[in-house]
Write an enzyme that holds these catalytic residues in place. Structure first.
Site, mmCIF file in Angstrom:
data_model
loop_
_atom_site.group_PDB
_atom_site.id
_atom_site.type_symbol
_atom_site.label_atom_id
_atom_site.label_comp_id
_atom_site.label_asym_id
_atom_site.label_seq_id
_atom_site.Cartn_x
_atom_site.Cartn_y
_atom_site.Cartn_z
ATOM 1 C CG HIS A 1 36.990 33.849 36.378
ATOM 2 N ND1 HIS A 1 36.177 34.952 36.341
ATOM 3 C CD2 HIS A 1 37.700 33.937 37.547
ATOM 4 C CE1 HIS A 1 36.377 35.681 37.435
ATOM 5 N NE2 HIS A 1 37.288 35.083 38.181
ATOM 6 C CE1 TYR B 1 42.795 32.348 44.097
ATOM 7 C CE2 TYR B 1 41.583 34.391 44.440
ATOM 8 C CZ TYR B 1 41.774 33.202 43.755
ATOM 9 O OH TYR B 1 40.932 32.877 42.727
#
Length: 430
Positions: free
Chosen positions: A137, A300
């Site tokens: 990102h 995550y």
């Protein structure tokens, strides 16, 4: 077929010791867990293990703006209150916090991807793995989505010195926006991203209509998916699209970002993929027998990230791993069953056959517009290293690590909680 794949694997135990903060979903500690699982299955004996060099600021500035790199180098938790304007300018804050050893963390994971690209360029390996990389990102002048330095762009820039066409594939649950944006105007890099799209899901880009511009028109491919996609739907779509991409584009090298947040049960994800389904994409890409750079990315739910990337290391080594996890430093994370593979999820699959068929048709239609293997005017290859001051104490990136270094890790007491105090399972999505 190659007689034997030579695989280079990059790891530095320090990369897992940084801490984004108690309520932040990004846990670099997952990299230590992955590495120890790889060691426990003795996969390290089948690879060349390297500690990456720490990327120099001038190397990071091959893509990122020099002022942004300099600010990352300078900022620390004790002084950040003095730089509120700069923090806002460079998008540092809640998602991308300032933490201890932030810049060194960036240097290590970026250095791993740059080193991986260089070893591929010099034909010193066939496959290079950097599970610490894949931070897709980050933008030229700002951090984004837990990413500060875009190691993938830096690695691709290295590969472009020796390869006229690079194919980038992204199976993270989030759109690979930073990589797509960096190469949106060129036909020398084709970006293909499979990701969740819609419902204001981060980063909000990645519509099938985003296809690149100018010389890069039709060289950005986006496969927007809805919640709950399962192994069968995902892998069928993946195989169909990637087969056609490789046939039409004829890349000289492939970069594969294996974000594990597309797995079922991820804290920030919303897909139903099992580890075997995720790993099938890796297996399929390997079969093209092209030089391959593999990175991590999102993910995550730490124990599942470690499971996934260990299985995929096995796939790249053509090694089937027993489902019973061997004893290792992190065995308690994998209780109660201590099994390697996780099953598919049970979310409703909102991707209807007609929706997936429409997406597939649009993507394949766009592929018809690209020049078959676009010509590239080759220029003089720039040198590998842009290093102003060589530090003699700096580790040689091509030096093998001894076993003690391989085993180096830092286990944080504040990253493992049991039962009701496990903040990895009860916090809201960031």
């Amino acid at each position: 077929m190659r007689f034997k794949d030579r695989i280079s694997y990059f790891y530095d135990g320090d990369v897992g010791s940084v801490y984004f903060g108690p309520n932040h979903p990004m846990k670099p500690h997952r990299l230590c867990m992955t590495h120890h699982l790889v060691l426990s299955y003795e996969l390290h004996k089948k690879m060349e293990i390297y500690r990456p060099h720490k990327a120099y600021p001038v190397e990071l500035a091959q893509f990122h703006s020099a002022d942004y790199v300099e600010f990352l180098h300078r900022i620390n938790p004790d002084t950040q209150h003095l730089f509120s304007n700069e923090l806002a300018k460079y998008n540092l804050g809640e998602d991308c916090p300032v933490f201890e050893n932030l810049f060194e963390f960036c240097q290590i994971y970026a250095g791993g991807t740059i080193d991986a690209a260089r070893r591929l360029n010099h034909q010193l390996c066939d496959i290079a793995i950097n599970w610490a990389g894949g931070l897709h990102h980050a933008k030229k002048c700002e951090a984004s989505g837990f990413c500060y330095i875009n190691d993938l762009v830096l690695g691709i820039l290295e590969l472009l010195k020796y390869h006229s066409r690079v194919l980038y594939i992204d199976i993270d649950v989030h759109h690979g926006d930073g990589v797509e944006e960096a190469f949106y105007f060129t036909d020398r890099v084709m970006t293909v991203s499979f990701h969740k799209f819609g419902d204001l899901f981060f980063p909000g880009t990645g519509d099938v209509k985003e296809i690149g511009e100018r010389e890069g028109k039709f060289y950005a491919i986006n496969v927007p998916l809805k919640d709950g996609i399962d192994d069968g739907s995902f892998t069928r779509l993946f195989r169909t699209i990637i087969s056609k991409v490789v046939e039409m584009y004829r890349p000289g090298v492939i970069v594969l970002q294996c974000g594990a947040d597309s797995l079922a049960g991820d804290r920030l994800g919303c897909f139903n993929l099992s580890i075997d389904g995720h790993a099938e994409c890796v297996r399929f890409v390997k079969k093209f027998n092209l030089p391959l750079l593999v990175t991590g990315g999102g993910g995550y739910t730490k124990e599942n990230v470690a499971r996934c990337w260990t299985v995929e290391t096995g796939v790249l080594l053509d090694t089937e791993l027993p489902n019973e996890i061997p004893d290792n430093e992190y065995i308690k994370y994998f209780s109660p069953d201590h099994l390697l593979r996780i099953p598919s999820g049970h979310m409703e699959n909102l991707n209807t056959k007609s929706y997936l068929s429409t997406i597939k048709t649009q993507v394949l239609e766009n592929l018809r517009f690209i020049q078959h293997a676009p010509g590239v005017q080759m220029q003089e290859v720039p040198p590998d290293f842009y290093i102003p001051d060589f530090d003699e104490d700096e580790q040689n990136p091509d030096e093998r690590m001894d076993r003690h270094t391989q085993d180096k890790q830092i286990q944080r007491d504040d990253e493992y909680y049991e039962g009701d105090n496990d903040n990895d399972h009860d916090m809201d999505d960031a």
